[in-house]
Scaffold this motif. Structure first.
Motif, PDB file in Angstrom:
ATOM      1  N   THR A   6       7.215  -2.616  -4.645  1.00 31.65           N
ATOM      2  CA  THR A   6       5.784  -2.844  -4.844  1.00 31.65           C
ATOM      3  C   THR A   6       5.560  -3.839  -5.977  1.00 31.65           C
ATOM      4  N   ILE A  90       2.573  -0.862   0.803  1.00 28.43           N
ATOM      5  CA  ILE A  90       3.995  -0.909   0.442  1.00 28.43           C
ATOM      6  C   ILE A  90       4.367   0.308  -0.395  1.00 28.43           C
ATOM      7  N   ARG A  93       4.490   3.417   1.890  1.00 27.08           N
ATOM      8  CA  ARG A  93       5.057   3.133   3.210  1.00 27.08           C
ATOM      9  C   ARG A  93       5.776   4.312   3.846  1.00 27.08           C
ATOM     10  N   ILE A 115       8.437  -8.185   1.128  1.00 31.12           N
ATOM     11  CA  ILE A 115       7.834  -7.119   1.910  1.00 31.12           C
ATOM     12  C   ILE A 115       8.962  -6.274   2.480  1.00 31.12           C
TER      13      ILE A 115
END
Length: 120
Positions: A6, A90, A93, A115
């Motif tokens: 992140t 993120i 997730r 990502i």
């Protein structure tokens, strides 16, 4: 505490050129009706993590406010929203479905290398 993935995403996304941030925001808006709103509502980090995330994004974008708003009025605010929405995806997730995660990270796909894959 924010995870490394992140933090890397935020660092990379907040450094994007104004046109790239504008395009990411526009894509996020386009995806809102295609599950983006629901996915964003599902990507809720803890209050502490959300506060850390917001602080990191603000600290990175505030020095660029004039530059971003000179490109497009309101872009500073739009960029904060786009980066925050994807960063929350993120960060959370592991608890999102693959479709939810995909719609949240799609605005920055191809713009940001940092990502991580869904779930990990």
């Amino acid at each position: 505490m924010l995870d490394v993935a992140t933090e890397q995403f935020v660092d990379e996304a907040t450094a994007l050129a104004p046109g790239e941030l504008e395009a990411a925001f526009e894509r996020m808006v386009d995806l809102a009706a295609d599950g983006g709103r629901e996915a964003s509502n599902a990507a809720v980090p803890s209050a502490s993590a959300n506060s850390q995330l917001d602080r990191r994004i603000r600290q990175a974008l505030l020095p660029r406010a004039n530059e971003l708003d000179a490109h497009l009025v309101g872009l500073h605010s739009d960029a904060r929203a786009a980066v925050s929405t994807t960063a929350r995806g993120i960060l959370t997730r592991a608890k999102l479905s693959a479709d939810q995660y995909s719609v949240l990270v799609e605005p920055f796909a191809g713009r940001v290398a940092a990502i991580p894959p869904h779930g990990g």
